[in-house]
Design a protein around this motif. Sequence first.
Motif, short mmCIF file in Angstrom:
data_model
loop_
_atom_site.label_atom_id
_atom_site.label_comp_id
_atom_site.label_asym_id
_atom_site.label_seq_id
_atom_site.Cartn_x
_atom_site.Cartn_y
_atom_site.Cartn_z
N LYS A 196 20.84 66.24 22.49
CA LYS A 196 20.85 67.24 23.56
C LYS A 196 20.40 66.61 24.89
CE LYS A 196 17.98 70.73 23.28
NZ LYS A 196 17.45 72.03 22.80
N ARG A 197 19.39 65.77 24.79
CA ARG A 197 18.88 65.10 26.00
C ARG A 197 19.99 64.26 26.65
NH1 ARG A 197 15.78 67.03 28.88
NH2 ARG A 197 17.27 66.44 30.43
N ALA A 198 20.68 63.47 25.79
CA ALA A 198 21.75 62.60 26.31
C ALA A 198 22.84 63.45 26.97
CB ALA A 198 22.33 61.77 25.17
N LEU A 199 23.15 64.58 26.35
CA LEU A 199 24.21 65.46 26.86
C LEU A 199 23.79 66.09 28.19
CD1 LEU A 199 26.91 66.90 26.40
CD2 LEU A 199 25.67 68.62 25.08
N ILE A 200 22.56 66.62 28.23
CA ILE A 200 22.08 67.27 29.46
C ILE A 200 22.04 66.26 30.62
CG2 ILE A 200 20.04 68.32 30.56
CD1 ILE A 200 19.53 69.73 27.85
N ASP A 201 21.54 65.05 30.33
CA ASP A 201 21.49 64.02 31.39
C ASP A 201 22.88 63.73 31.92
OD1 ASP A 201 18.79 63.88 31.02
OD2 ASP A 201 18.80 61.97 29.92
N TYR A 202 23.85 63.64 31.01
CA TYR A 202 25.23 63.32 31.41
C TYR A 202 25.82 64.44 32.26
CZ TYR A 202 30.10 61.85 30.99
OH TYR A 202 31.39 61.45 31.25
N SER B 273 31.46 65.20 12.04
CA SER B 273 30.15 64.77 12.53
C SER B 273 30.19 63.54 13.42
CB SER B 273 29.20 64.51 11.36
OG SER B 273 28.52 65.70 11.02
N ILE B 274 31.39 63.09 13.84
CA ILE B 274 31.41 61.88 14.67
C ILE B 274 30.74 62.12 16.02
CG2 ILE B 274 33.80 62.22 15.50
CD1 ILE B 274 32.10 58.82 14.82
N SER B 275 30.88 63.32 16.59
CA SER B 275 30.21 63.56 17.88
C SER B 275 28.72 63.83 17.67
CB SER B 275 30.84 64.74 18.63
OG SER B 275 30.30 65.97 18.19
N GLY B 276 28.33 64.11 16.45
CA GLY B 276 26.91 64.31 16.12
C GLY B 276 26.38 65.67 16.51
N TYR B 277 26.95 66.26 17.53
CA TYR B 277 26.36 67.47 18.11
C TYR B 277 27.19 68.72 17.81
CZ TYR B 277 23.32 69.76 21.53
OH TYR B 277 22.39 70.55 22.13
N HIS C 252 21.35 71.24 14.00
CA HIS C 252 21.75 71.99 15.19
C HIS C 252 20.93 71.54 16.40
CE1 HIS C 252 24.05 75.26 13.12
NE2 HIS C 252 23.23 74.98 12.12
N ASN C 253 21.61 71.41 17.52
CA ASN C 253 20.93 71.12 18.80
C ASN C 253 19.89 70.01 18.67
OD1 ASN C 253 22.30 73.02 20.51
ND2 ASN C 253 21.30 74.61 19.32
N ASN C 254 20.27 68.96 17.99
CA ASN C 254 19.40 67.79 17.81
C ASN C 254 18.85 67.34 19.17
OD1 ASN C 254 19.00 64.79 17.87
ND2 ASN C 254 19.34 65.06 15.67
N ARG D 27 42.08 64.79 24.21
CA ARG D 27 41.66 63.55 23.54
C ARG D 27 40.46 62.92 24.23
NH1 ARG D 27 46.26 60.18 24.29
NH2 ARG D 27 46.59 61.67 25.97
N GLY D 28 40.20 63.33 25.46
CA GLY D 28 39.11 62.70 26.20
C GLY D 28 37.96 63.65 26.43
N ASN D 29 37.36 64.12 25.33
CA ASN D 29 36.22 65.05 25.42
C ASN D 29 34.97 64.21 25.67
OD1 ASN D 29 34.42 67.13 25.21
ND2 ASN D 29 34.86 67.60 23.07
N ASN D 30 34.75 63.87 26.93
CA ASN D 30 33.71 62.89 27.28
C ASN D 30 32.28 63.29 26.87
OD1 ASN D 30 34.67 60.37 29.20
ND2 ASN D 30 36.15 62.02 29.05
N PRO D 31 31.89 64.58 27.00
CA PRO D 31 30.55 64.93 26.50
C PRO D 31 30.40 64.61 25.01
CG PRO D 31 31.38 66.64 27.94
CD PRO D 31 32.52 65.69 27.72
N ALA D 32 31.50 64.72 24.26
CA ALA D 32 31.44 64.36 22.83
C ALA D 32 31.25 62.85 22.66
CB ALA D 32 32.71 64.82 22.11
N PHE D 33 31.88 62.06 23.55
CA PHE D 33 31.67 60.60 23.49
C PHE D 33 30.20 60.27 23.74
CE2 PHE D 33 36.24 60.04 25.34
CZ PHE D 33 36.78 60.40 24.12
N VAL D 34 29.59 61.03 24.65
CA VAL D 34 28.18 60.78 25.00
C VAL D 34 27.27 61.05 23.80
CG1 VAL D 34 26.25 61.60 26.43
CG2 VAL D 34 28.49 61.18 27.46
N THR D 35 27.48 62.21 23.14
CA THR D 35 26.61 62.52 22.00
C THR D 35 26.94 61.62 20.80
OG1 THR D 35 28.07 64.36 21.37
CG2 THR D 35 26.13 64.91 22.69
#
Length: 423
Positions: free
Chosen positions: A65-71, A272-276, A59-61, A302-310
């Motif tokens: 989380k850092r990559a997501l917050i920065d994005y 688990s592909i988005s990891g988060y 949870h909340n790896n 289909r374009g959940n970009n925050p998921a692409f980031v994580t």
Amino acid sequence: MTITQPDLSVFETVESEVRSYCRGWPTIFDRAVGSRMYDEDGHEYLDFFAGAGTLNYGHNNAVLKRALIDYLERDGVTHGLDMSTTAKRRFLETFQNIVLRPRDLPYKVMFPGPTGTNAVESALKLARKVKGRESIVSFTNAFHGMSLGSLAVTGNAFKRAGAGIPLVHGTPMPFDNYFDGTVEDFLWFERLLEDQGSGLNKPAAVIVETVQGEGGINVARVEWLRALAALCERQDMLLIVDDIQMGCGRTGAFFSFEEAGITPDIVTVSKSISGYGMPMALTLFKPELDVWEPGEHNGTFRGNNPAFVTATATLEAYWADGSAMEKQTRKRGEQVEQHMIAITEENLADVKEYRGRGLVWGLEFHDKDRAGKVAKRAFELGLLIETSGPESEVVKLLPALTITPEEMDEGMKTLARAVRETA
Ligand SMILES: Cc1ncc(COP(=O)(O)O)c(C=O)c1O
């Protein structure tokens, strides 16, 4: 642990009766870090469920989380249909470089909509379109999702009945070991395919899980998977591996079919592909199968970009050197097995079998109600475990791949205690 009764009234009065997991875990969860969840009253739970295989990295790896917050802070695109975006480009490049190329997998990547069942629906559609046939073969105790196409290739009678209409164009065949080794693999299946009098419509594809997660942690042997791949090739059927629950490292390697050395025609990936824990799914297929017309399979999310980031951050952090992740998962899996042996020895008369691969394990009892009682007691003791199987007769362990050895021992000791105390 003493559990004070939380006020669940809004869930009970406003939320639909369809809710399920919350019934087994009657508390209100508030925070979660790594392998721990915390409820509003401050109770701590060790999570051996990991969002049904969606939280392989906890949870909340912190890295993700850092990559997501920065994005988010730089106003990166959040919703993008299937527009080309920086986040999607980075994901596609990273997926190609870290996952596909090193494994010599030639797949095209499709974003089918954000859930597992979206990926399955698109895989079934594509197989039917490519082969010009309607029928799909699935296996006993398979689970592929809750939308109508996916339900048609799912085994569970209760879930199928929920469809409310006939579920057609799916044909079930026995999964590995269905007859306890007494019938030769695929004897029945191949005979039906070759017999012009069998009544079996020639299938477009076969869809299979390498380990049936919802179906009771049924592990297919690698030789069975190889024989299935060879059968599909011989009989001109596409092989779809549904890696939604068992992929992303759950069984050790990134894809669960790698150990068998097979290359499925189509692969579905989600959880688990988005990891988060953010919704995201992929349908992968050999390039020659890419016969879609633009927009023929569509979807708003289909374009959940925050998921692409994580997802990108996950691949970079955990799979750039994939062997380390695989080794760690196998090590933790061996740790689970040692505890399973001890639990079985302590409860010889009660335990029917334990089974698993990597970090997915099942514990089955002769008494079909026992798994539910064990899960209930485990919750009271601060451990979240799920049951699976057609009659919920199997205790299912699905901890995060990033769980520490200490947390693993702690959880397995709690499980042993829950088994002891429900005898
Ligand atoms: C193997 C498999 N396929 C498909 C699905 C459906 O995924 P979703 O619930 O995201 O639609 C699941 C969900 O548990 C699954 O385990």
